[in-house]
Design an enzyme around this catalytic site. Sequence first.
Site, PDB file in Angstrom:
ATOM      1  CG  ASP A  63      -2.029   1.000   1.144  1.00  0.00           C
ATOM      2  OD1 ASP A  63      -2.064   1.776   0.165  1.00  0.00           O
ATOM      3  OD2 ASP A  63      -2.884   1.015   2.055  1.00  0.00           O
ATOM      4  N   GLY A  64       1.247   1.687  -1.208  1.00  0.00           N
ATOM      5  CA  GLY A  64       2.140   2.830  -1.340  1.00  0.00           C
ATOM      6  C   GLY A  64       1.490   4.051  -1.955  1.00  0.00           C
ATOM      7  CE  LYS A  65      -4.071   4.971   0.173  1.00  0.00           C
ATOM      8  NZ  LYS A  65      -3.521   3.934   1.081  1.00  0.00           N
ATOM      9  NE  ARG A  66       5.899   4.658  -3.425  1.00  0.00           N
ATOM     10  CZ  ARG A  66       5.956   4.785  -2.121  1.00  0.00           C
ATOM     11  NH1 ARG A  66       5.041   5.482  -1.480  1.00  0.00           N
ATOM     12  NH2 ARG A  66       6.928   4.229  -1.429  1.00  0.00           N
TER      13      ARG A  66
END
Length: 310
Positions: A104-107
Site C-alpha cells: 500500500d504505497g499509493k504511488r
Amino acid sequence: MSFDRLMEKIEALQNPTVAGLDPKLSYIPQGIREAAYAKYGKTLEGAAEALLQFNKGLIDALCGIVPAVKPQCAYYEMYGWQGVRALHDTIAYAREKGMFVITDGKRNDIGTTMEAYAAGHLGATDVEGETIRAFGADALTVNGYLGSDGINPLLKVCDAQDAGIFVLVKTSNPSSGELQDQQLEGEETVYEAMGRMCEAWGAEHMGKYGYSSVGAVVGATYPEQLRELRAALPHTFFLVPGYGAQGGAADDVAPAFDDRGMGAVINSSRGIMCAWQKEGCAEQDYAAAAAREAVRMRDEIIARIGKITL
C-alpha cells in the site's frame, strides 16, 4: 495474471480478506519491543526490528487463514532505511509463507519516474545487466489522478512480472467526497470517471476469471457507491478498506462481490493487529488473538455472501 493467483487463494481458503500490516509501536507487545531494544537500543533499527518480529508472528498465525497481507509503506518509512528494510523483509517473509502481498504505497507519478516505482515495488531493477527484485510484491496501490501517463508504465511491468495494481477510485476517508463526488459533464462523478478508466486500462490485461490486472480501491464506508461501482465495473477487482475499525461491516462490504462471491478483497488492519489489546489477553497471545479475529471476520463475511467459487 496476478489477481488470478489472489482469487485462487481466496477460493481455496474461502476467505476474501486481507490483513493490513500497518504497525505502530503501541500495537506491539512490550516483550517484543524490549527484545529489539536490548539488541539495537531505542533507535530506528530497534524500532524496525520490533515491527519485523511483530509482523512475522502475525504472518505465522494468519497464513493458513488469510490469503493476503497489505503492508502500508508509511509505517515503515517513518523509521528510515531501517524501517524500509523491515518492509522488504516483511514482504519476503509473507511470500515465503505463500501469502499474496499488496504493498500500500499509493504511488503517483508519470513516465520514467513511474517506471522506477513499478520496477522497485513490482518488477526488477537493472544493475549493470543484472536484474534484481527490490521488494517483489504482488500488487501495488496507486493514485491514478495523473491519468494514463501514470498508469501505462505500471501495466508493462504488471504484464512482465505477473503483478497487479489497485487504483484509488472511491476512498474510505470522510473527506473523499470533496473531490471524488464532484460531478463532471453529463452528471458523471469524478470517482465514476476514474472507475470507468480502470475498466479501460484493464481491457487488454484480462485474467482467466473475468477480472483484469487493474483493480480499484473502493471503501466499505460508502456501500451504495460500492454497489454502483460493482455493477458498472464488471472486470475490475476491488480492494475494500474501511472494515472494522473504520466502521464497515459485512452488510457494507457485501455489495463489492459478484454472484460467485468473488471480485473483492476486504481489508482489516487495526482490527486484526490490535485484537489482543481489544480482547485484553496476555501479550504472548497476540498472534493467536489476530487469528481469532481473522476467523471471526471471515465467517461474518462468508455468512453474508455465501460460498466463493471461481
